[in-house]
Motif scaffolding. Structure first.
Motif, PDB file in Angstrom:
ATOM      1  N   PRO A  72       0.794  -1.233   0.000  1.00  0.00           N
ATOM      2  CA  PRO A  72       0.000   0.000   0.000  1.00  0.00           C
ATOM      3  C   PRO A  72       0.827   1.284   0.000  1.00  0.00           C
ATOM      4  O   PRO A  72       0.497   2.241  -0.711  1.00  0.00           O
ATOM      5  CB  PRO A  72      -0.839  -0.112   1.279  1.00  0.00           C
ATOM      6  CG  PRO A  72      -0.156  -1.134   2.122  1.00  0.00           C
ATOM      7  CD  PRO A  72       0.532  -2.067   1.181  1.00  0.00           C
ATOM      8  N   LEU A  73       1.906   1.339   0.783  1.00  0.00           N
ATOM      9  CA  LEU A  73       2.643   2.601   0.907  1.00  0.00           C
ATOM     10  C   LEU A  73       3.311   3.015  -0.397  1.00  0.00           C
ATOM     11  O   LEU A  73       3.534   4.205  -0.630  1.00  0.00           O
ATOM     12  CB  LEU A  73       3.697   2.502   2.011  1.00  0.00           C
ATOM     13  CG  LEU A  73       3.178   2.471   3.449  1.00  0.00           C
ATOM     14  CD1 LEU A  73       4.338   2.479   4.433  1.00  0.00           C
ATOM     15  CD2 LEU A  73       2.235   3.636   3.735  1.00  0.00           C
ATOM     16  N   LEU A  74       3.635   2.070  -1.256  1.00  0.00           N
ATOM     17  CA  LEU A  74       4.275   2.415  -2.523  1.00  0.00           C
ATOM     18  C   LEU A  74       3.268   2.658  -3.646  1.00  0.00           C
ATOM     19  O   LEU A  74       3.653   3.086  -4.734  1.00  0.00           O
ATOM     20  CB  LEU A  74       5.249   1.312  -2.945  1.00  0.00           C
ATOM     21  CG  LEU A  74       6.451   1.080  -2.021  1.00  0.00           C
ATOM     22  CD1 LEU A  74       7.355   0.004  -2.601  1.00  0.00           C
ATOM     23  CD2 LEU A  74       7.227   2.363  -1.781  1.00  0.00           C
ATOM     24  N   THR A  75       1.985   2.397  -3.372  1.00  0.00           N
ATOM     25  CA  THR A  75       0.961   2.596  -4.398  1.00  0.00           C
ATOM     26  C   THR A  75      -0.111   3.590  -3.973  1.00  0.00           C
ATOM     27  O   THR A  75      -1.107   3.756  -4.674  1.00  0.00           O
ATOM     28  CB  THR A  75       0.304   1.246  -4.765  1.00  0.00           C
ATOM     29  OG1 THR A  75      -0.245   0.636  -3.591  1.00  0.00           O
ATOM     30  CG2 THR A  75       1.314   0.296  -5.399  1.00  0.00           C
ATOM     31  N   GLY A  76       0.094   4.237  -2.827  1.00  0.00           N
ATOM     32  CA  GLY A  76      -0.839   5.262  -2.381  1.00  0.00           C
ATOM     33  C   GLY A  76      -2.118   4.730  -1.777  1.00  0.00           C
ATOM     34  O   GLY A  76      -3.105   5.472  -1.651  1.00  0.00           O
ATOM     35  N   ALA A  77      -2.135   3.463  -1.408  1.00  0.00           N
ATOM     36  CA  ALA A  77      -3.334   2.842  -0.849  1.00  0.00           C
ATOM     37  C   ALA A  77      -3.384   3.025   0.669  1.00  0.00           C
ATOM     38  O   ALA A  77      -2.541   3.691   1.262  1.00  0.00           O
ATOM     39  CB  ALA A  77      -3.378   1.365  -1.227  1.00  0.00           C
ATOM     40  N   ARG A  78      -4.396   2.427   1.287  1.00  0.00           N
ATOM     41  CA  ARG A  78      -4.601   2.557   2.735  1.00  0.00           C
ATOM     42  C   ARG A  78      -4.270   1.255   3.444  1.00  0.00           C
ATOM     43  O   ARG A  78      -4.656   0.174   2.994  1.00  0.00           O
ATOM     44  CB  ARG A  78      -6.061   2.941   3.023  1.00  0.00           C
ATOM     45  CG  ARG A  78      -6.396   3.048   4.507  1.00  0.00           C
ATOM     46  CD  ARG A  78      -7.870   3.325   4.760  1.00  0.00           C
ATOM     47  NE  ARG A  78      -8.341   4.523   4.084  1.00  0.00           N
ATOM     48  CZ  ARG A  78      -9.471   5.155   4.401  1.00  0.00           C
ATOM     49  NH1 ARG A  78     -10.230   4.704   5.400  1.00  0.00           N
ATOM     50  NH2 ARG A  78      -9.846   6.224   3.722  1.00  0.00           N
ATOM     51  N   ILE A  79      -3.579   1.359   4.581  1.00  0.00           N
ATOM     52  CA  ILE A  79      -3.322   0.221   5.465  1.00  0.00           C
ATOM     53  C   ILE A  79      -4.352   0.245   6.590  1.00  0.00           C
ATOM     54  O   ILE A  79      -4.561   1.284   7.221  1.00  0.00           O
ATOM     55  CB  ILE A  79      -1.914   0.304   6.087  1.00  0.00           C
ATOM     56  CG1 ILE A  79      -0.826   0.199   5.022  1.00  0.00           C
ATOM     57  CG2 ILE A  79      -1.732  -0.775   7.152  1.00  0.00           C
ATOM     58  CD1 ILE A  79       0.565   0.495   5.554  1.00  0.00           C
ATOM     59  N   VAL A  80      -5.006  -0.878   6.827  1.00  0.00           N
ATOM     60  CA  VAL A  80      -5.842  -1.033   8.018  1.00  0.00           C
ATOM     61  C   VAL A  80      -5.120  -1.991   8.954  1.00  0.00           C
ATOM     62  O   VAL A  80      -4.928  -3.168   8.621  1.00  0.00           O
ATOM     63  CB  VAL A  80      -7.241  -1.572   7.669  1.00  0.00           C
ATOM     64  CG1 VAL A  80      -8.036  -1.834   8.950  1.00  0.00           C
ATOM     65  CG2 VAL A  80      -7.991  -0.585   6.790  1.00  0.00           C
ATOM     66  N   LEU A  81      -4.695  -1.480  10.099  1.00  0.00           N
ATOM     67  CA  LEU A  81      -3.999  -2.305  11.086  1.00  0.00           C
ATOM     68  C   LEU A  81      -5.019  -3.148  11.841  1.00  0.00           C
ATOM     69  O   LEU A  81      -5.918  -2.615  12.486  1.00  0.00           O
ATOM     70  CB  LEU A  81      -3.233  -1.418  12.062  1.00  0.00           C
ATOM     71  CG  LEU A  81      -1.765  -1.150  11.759  1.00  0.00           C
ATOM     72  CD1 LEU A  81      -1.250  -0.018  12.637  1.00  0.00           C
ATOM     73  CD2 LEU A  81      -0.932  -2.391  11.980  1.00  0.00           C
ATOM     74  N   VAL A  82      -4.893  -4.461  11.741  1.00  0.00           N
ATOM     75  CA  VAL A  82      -5.799  -5.356  12.448  1.00  0.00           C
ATOM     76  C   VAL A  82      -5.358  -5.434  13.910  1.00  0.00           C
ATOM     77  O   VAL A  82      -4.222  -5.814  14.190  1.00  0.00           O
ATOM     78  CB  VAL A  82      -5.790  -6.754  11.807  1.00  0.00           C
ATOM     79  CG1 VAL A  82      -6.739  -7.689  12.547  1.00  0.00           C
ATOM     80  CG2 VAL A  82      -6.177  -6.653  10.331  1.00  0.00           C
ATOM     81  N   PRO A  83      -6.242  -5.064  14.863  1.00  0.00           N
ATOM     82  CA  PRO A  83      -5.841  -5.066  16.283  1.00  0.00           C
ATOM     83  C   PRO A  83      -5.489  -6.467  16.775  1.00  0.00           C
ATOM     84  O   PRO A  83      -5.966  -7.472  16.231  1.00  0.00           O
ATOM     85  CB  PRO A  83      -7.091  -4.532  17.006  1.00  0.00           C
ATOM     86  CG  PRO A  83      -7.907  -3.870  15.943  1.00  0.00           C
ATOM     87  CD  PRO A  83      -7.614  -4.603  14.670  1.00  0.00           C
ATOM     88  N   GLN A  84      -4.672  -6.505  17.822  1.00  0.00           N
ATOM     89  CA  GLN A  84      -4.208  -7.779  18.360  1.00  0.00           C
ATOM     90  C   GLN A  84      -5.376  -8.666  18.796  1.00  0.00           C
ATOM     91  O   GLN A  84      -5.381  -9.864  18.521  1.00  0.00           O
ATOM     92  CB  GLN A  84      -3.260  -7.538  19.543  1.00  0.00           C
ATOM     93  CG  GLN A  84      -2.692  -8.790  20.175  1.00  0.00           C
ATOM     94  CD  GLN A  84      -1.666  -9.482  19.277  1.00  0.00           C
ATOM     95  OE1 GLN A  84      -1.361  -9.037  18.188  1.00  0.00           O
ATOM     96  NE2 GLN A  84      -1.152 -10.613  19.745  1.00  0.00           N
ATOM     97  N   ASP A  85      -6.390  -8.100  19.469  1.00  0.00           N
ATOM     98  CA  ASP A  85      -7.494  -8.937  19.953  1.00  0.00           C
ATOM     99  C   ASP A  85      -8.281  -9.514  18.788  1.00  0.00           C
ATOM    100  O   ASP A  85      -8.783 -10.645  18.867  1.00  0.00           O
ATOM    101  CB  ASP A  85      -8.407  -8.157  20.896  1.00  0.00           C
ATOM    102  CG  ASP A  85      -8.962  -6.890  20.279  1.00  0.00           C
ATOM    103  OD1 ASP A  85      -8.533  -6.512  19.171  1.00  0.00           O
ATOM    104  OD2 ASP A  85      -9.849  -6.257  20.903  1.00  0.00           O
TER     105      ASP A  85
END
Length: 218
Positions: free
Chosen positions: A200-213
């Motif tokens: 995503p960071l090299l293509t301008g997209a969005r990262i959704v961080l999946v929470p640990q729980d």
């Protein structure tokens, strides 16, 4: 063109686009760029040397991504140190990789490795003036350790050119774009996270961080 410079191109193109979604909090490309600049400045201030390695010991949140970018901007590679790992493994990794400093939640001395620890600045922290080194294709990107299932865990060093080759080869087949949304599900100590972060960071997209729980809930 390194990972750092390629990321800079995305920042210049879409600074207000969302780069990270982390439990309802949003970080734009421009904010992530400034945040990682602050991380880089802290590392330069404590004397890290381009070509060296920096440990990253943080809980699972957006600070990881800012920390990794800051390490790379300082011309270093990162060694992911998962806080959920046993102390013995963290100590071995720090010693074996010869990291010079650890990025963590607070400044002082990291109890697991005995190394100096630098706190990751807040997202809104002001950036102290510093000169960032030239980062090239053969600069270190990271060292991730194997599981150790066949014996002692081994650190595998990877350079910027290797990560770029992966993303560029996939781009021609999968047509990544800025409207994509990627889940960052895996541990930063597992190399699949490299794909989930840089895709995503090299293509301008969005990262959704999946929470640990959520990761641990079937």
């Amino acid at each position: 063109m390194s990972l750092v410079s390629r990321f800079g191109v995305r920042v210049g193109s879409t600074p207000d686009a969302v780069a990270i979604e982390d439990s309802g909090r949003f970080v734009t490309y421009g904010q992530l760029d400034r945040w990682s600049d602050a991380v880089c400045a802290e590392l330069v201030a404590v004397g890290v040397v381009p070509g060296g390695l920096v440990g990253v010991l943080l809980p699972r949140d957006s600070r990881w991504i800012a920390a990794i970018l800051g390490v790379l901007k300082a011309g270093c590679g990162y060694v992911p140190m998962d806080p959920l790992y046993p102390v013995e493994r963290l100590t071995m990794m720090a010693s074996d990789s010869a990291v010079s400093v650890v990025l963590g939640e607070s400044s002082g001395t990291d109890p697991a490795s005995g190394l100096p620890c630098v706190a990751v600045p807040a997202p809104t922290a002001s950036v102290r003036s510093t000169t960032q080194p030239l980062v090239g294709l053969d600069s270190p990107a990271y060292v991730i350790y194997t599981s150790g299932s066949t014996g002692r865990p081994k650190g595998v060093p990877i350079r910027h050119r290797n990560v770029l080759a992966l993303i560029d080869a996939a781009q021609s087949r999968m047509d990544f774009g800025s409207t994509d949304v990627w889940s960052l599900f895996h541990s930063f100590s597992f190399d699949f996270s490299v794909w989930e972060m840089w895709g995503p960071l090299l293509t301008g997209a969005r990262i959704v961080l999946v929470p640990q729980d959520a990761r641990l809930d079937p």
